[in-house]
Design a protein around this motif. Structure first.
Motif, PDB file in Angstrom:
ATOM      1  N   ARG A  17      -7.926  -6.676 -15.853  1.00 13.20           N
ATOM      2  CA  ARG A  17      -9.307  -7.131 -16.020  1.00 13.20           C
ATOM      3  C   ARG A  17      -9.544  -8.468 -15.337  1.00 13.20           C
ATOM      4  O   ARG A  17     -10.529  -8.648 -14.598  1.00 13.20           O
ATOM      5  N   ASP A  18      -8.619  -9.416 -15.546  1.00 13.25           N
ATOM      6  CA  ASP A  18      -8.791 -10.752 -14.966  1.00 13.25           C
ATOM      7  C   ASP A  18      -8.748 -10.702 -13.440  1.00 13.25           C
ATOM      8  O   ASP A  18      -9.530 -11.388 -12.760  1.00 13.25           O
ATOM      9  N   GLU A  19      -7.842  -9.913 -12.887  1.00 10.07           N
ATOM     10  CA  GLU A  19      -7.718  -9.819 -11.433  1.00 10.07           C
ATOM     11  C   GLU A  19      -8.929  -9.132 -10.814  1.00 10.07           C
ATOM     12  O   GLU A  19      -9.431  -9.561  -9.761  1.00 10.07           O
TER      13      GLU A  19
ATOM     14  N   ARG B 134       3.156  -4.060  -6.835  1.00  7.96           N
ATOM     15  CA  ARG B 134       2.582  -5.292  -7.370  1.00  7.96           C
ATOM     16  C   ARG B 134       3.314  -6.523  -6.853  1.00  7.96           C
ATOM     17  O   ARG B 134       2.699  -7.545  -6.532  1.00  7.96           O
ATOM     18  N   GLU B 135       4.622  -6.445  -6.782  1.00  2.00           N
ATOM     19  CA  GLU B 135       5.397  -7.577  -6.270  1.00  2.00           C
ATOM     20  C   GLU B 135       5.018  -7.880  -4.819  1.00  2.00           C
ATOM     21  O   GLU B 135       4.859  -9.049  -4.433  1.00  2.00           O
TER      22      GLU B 135
ATOM     23  N   THR C  35       0.828  -1.201   0.000  1.00  5.46           N
ATOM     24  CA  THR C  35       0.000   0.000   0.000  1.00  5.46           C
ATOM     25  C   THR C  35       0.866   1.256   0.000  1.00  5.46           C
ATOM     26  O   THR C  35       0.589   2.224  -0.729  1.00  5.46           O
ATOM     27  N   SER C  36       1.918   1.259   0.807  1.00  5.76           N
ATOM     28  CA  SER C  36       2.824   2.410   0.841  1.00  5.76           C
ATOM     29  C   SER C  36       3.493   2.620  -0.508  1.00  5.76           C
ATOM     30  O   SER C  36       3.600   3.757  -0.996  1.00  5.76           O
ATOM     31  N   ALA C  37       3.948   1.529  -1.139  1.00  2.00           N
ATOM     32  CA  ALA C  37       4.573   1.651  -2.457  1.00  2.00           C
ATOM     33  C   ALA C  37       3.579   2.156  -3.494  1.00  2.00           C
ATOM     34  O   ALA C  37       3.921   2.975  -4.359  1.00  2.00           O
ATOM     35  N   TYR C  38       2.335   1.692  -3.425  1.00  2.00           N
ATOM     36  CA  TYR C  38       1.309   2.150  -4.352  1.00  2.00           C
ATOM     37  C   TYR C  38       1.064   3.649  -4.192  1.00  2.00           C
ATOM     38  O   TYR C  38       0.948   4.380  -5.175  1.00  2.00           O
ATOM     39  N   GLN C  39       1.000   4.098  -2.962  1.00  2.00           N
ATOM     40  CA  GLN C  39       0.767   5.515  -2.713  1.00  2.00           C
ATOM     41  C   GLN C  39       1.932   6.377  -3.178  1.00  2.00           C
ATOM     42  O   GLN C  39       1.749   7.540  -3.513  1.00  2.00           O
ATOM     43  N   ARG C  40       3.149   5.782  -3.242  1.00  2.00           N
ATOM     44  CA  ARG C  40       4.312   6.488  -3.793  1.00  2.00           C
ATOM     45  C   ARG C  40       4.351   6.381  -5.313  1.00  2.00           C
ATOM     46  O   ARG C  40       5.263   6.887  -5.948  1.00  2.00           O
ATOM     47  N   ARG C  41       3.389   5.687  -5.883  1.00  2.00           N
ATOM     48  CA  ARG C  41       3.310   5.424  -7.323  1.00  2.00           C
ATOM     49  C   ARG C  41       4.445   4.536  -7.820  1.00  2.00           C
ATOM     50  O   ARG C  41       4.800   4.553  -9.002  1.00  2.00           O
TER      51      ARG C  41
ATOM     52  N   LEU D 127      -6.417  -9.495  -4.735  1.00  2.00           N
ATOM     53  CA  LEU D 127      -6.733  -9.459  -6.168  1.00  2.00           C
ATOM     54  C   LEU D 127      -7.066  -8.038  -6.619  1.00  2.00           C
ATOM     55  O   LEU D 127      -6.629  -7.602  -7.686  1.00  2.00           O
ATOM     56  N   ARG D 128      -7.820  -7.331  -5.813  1.00  2.12           N
ATOM     57  CA  ARG D 128      -8.150  -5.935  -6.123  1.00  2.12           C
ATOM     58  C   ARG D 128      -6.883  -5.088  -6.190  1.00  2.12           C
ATOM     59  O   ARG D 128      -6.708  -4.280  -7.115  1.00  2.12           O
ATOM     60  N   ALA D 129      -5.987  -5.289  -5.220  1.00  6.61           N
ATOM     61  CA  ALA D 129      -4.743  -4.523  -5.202  1.00  6.61           C
ATOM     62  C   ALA D 129      -3.886  -4.836  -6.431  1.00  6.61           C
ATOM     63  O   ALA D 129      -3.314  -3.927  -7.047  1.00  6.61           O
TER      64      ALA D 129
END
Length: 256
Positions: free
Chosen positions: A108-110, A75-76, A63-69, A91-93
């Motif tokens: 789409r699949d996730e 994803r990893e 979540t922290s990495a996502y917020q840092r873009r 799956l949403r993440a």
């Protein structure tokens, strides 16, 4: 041989503009889907407590990495969390990260899988379901299908320079490179435009390599044209040479 397919219409402007909206307001929050049901002894009801804590830590870091873009790192981390505690939240993440990375088929699949999760302790809440459904409406126009008909059957494929198997592929909308090859045939490279939300059929027939059969025939003809030695010819020649040497010896003895 390179062929460029321009038969499809251009990708609609609405689809192109949707591709740039990966950063729209969808908050990535920790959900109770990753095994957060706890019994009165403080042990998770559906998973080992230690495994859940590792998954939760990975999810928080993701979540922290996502917020840092930093979507690749995020994803990893989410993928590792999903391996430990699979559920709709992970799956949403993953779908959010793949959407941001423009991996629209994977996204789409996730996202579909996240909506399909119905286990009470793994499913999304109503607000998350609504947000994922909205995101799916953005993703659907960004992918299309490629259906291939190939001759001969043993054709080897490369799709966007990567080895590929099968005859049907879901791809991002846009231009893609297809390379087909087979032993004894001339390879072909084609550029095909995939239109979002639609299927594209493509037939590839490889022409035979004209040099392969000719060279093989010439080699066989050369081998066939070399006459075989007559049976006993070698033996007769050796006997004649031996007789001549014997006669010379006799002549030397008698002084001839």
């Amino acid at each position: 041989m390179v062929v460029r397919d321009r038969s499809d219409r251009s990708i609609p402007r609405s689809v192109r503009s949707a591709a740039g909206c990966a950063g729209f307001a969808l908050t990535l929050a920790l959900a109770p889907a990753a095994g957060a049901q706890v019994d009165d002894k403080g042990v998770t009801a559906n998973a080992d407590a230690g495994r859940y804590e590792r998954a939760r830590k990975l999810f928080v870091d993701g979540t922290s990495a996502y917020q840092r873009r930093d979507y690749i790192a995020a994803r990893e981390l989410f993928a590792r969390a999903h391996d430990l505690e699979p559920g709709a939240s992970t799956l949403r993440a993953l779908g959010l990260c793949d959407f941001a990375l423009k991996n629209y088929v994977a996204a789409r699949d996730e996202l579909r899988a996240a909506l399909a999760e119905t286990r009470s302790n793994k499913a999304l809440n109503r607000g998350q379901q609504h947000a994922v459904s909205e995101l799916l409406r953005q993703v659907e126009p960004l992918v299309g299908q490629l259906e291939l008909e190939l001759t001969p059957n043993e054709v080897m494929l490369e799709l966007d320079r990567a080895p590929a198997t099968g005859r049907e592929f879901w791809l991002n909308a846009g231009e893609h490179m297809v390379t087909a090859s087979a032993p004894g045939y001339q390879s072909q490279t084609l550029y095909v435009t995939i239109e979002g939300g639609r299927a594209k059929k493509l037939s590839i027939t490889l022409p035979r390599n004209p040099g392969a059969g000719v060279q093989a025939g010439a080699s066989s003809a050369q081998e066939a044209s070399a006459p075989a030695a007559a049976p006993g010819a070698t033996a007769r020649a050796e006997d004649g040479a031996e007789s001549e040497r014997g006669a010379a010896i006799v002549r030397g003895i008698v002084g001839l």
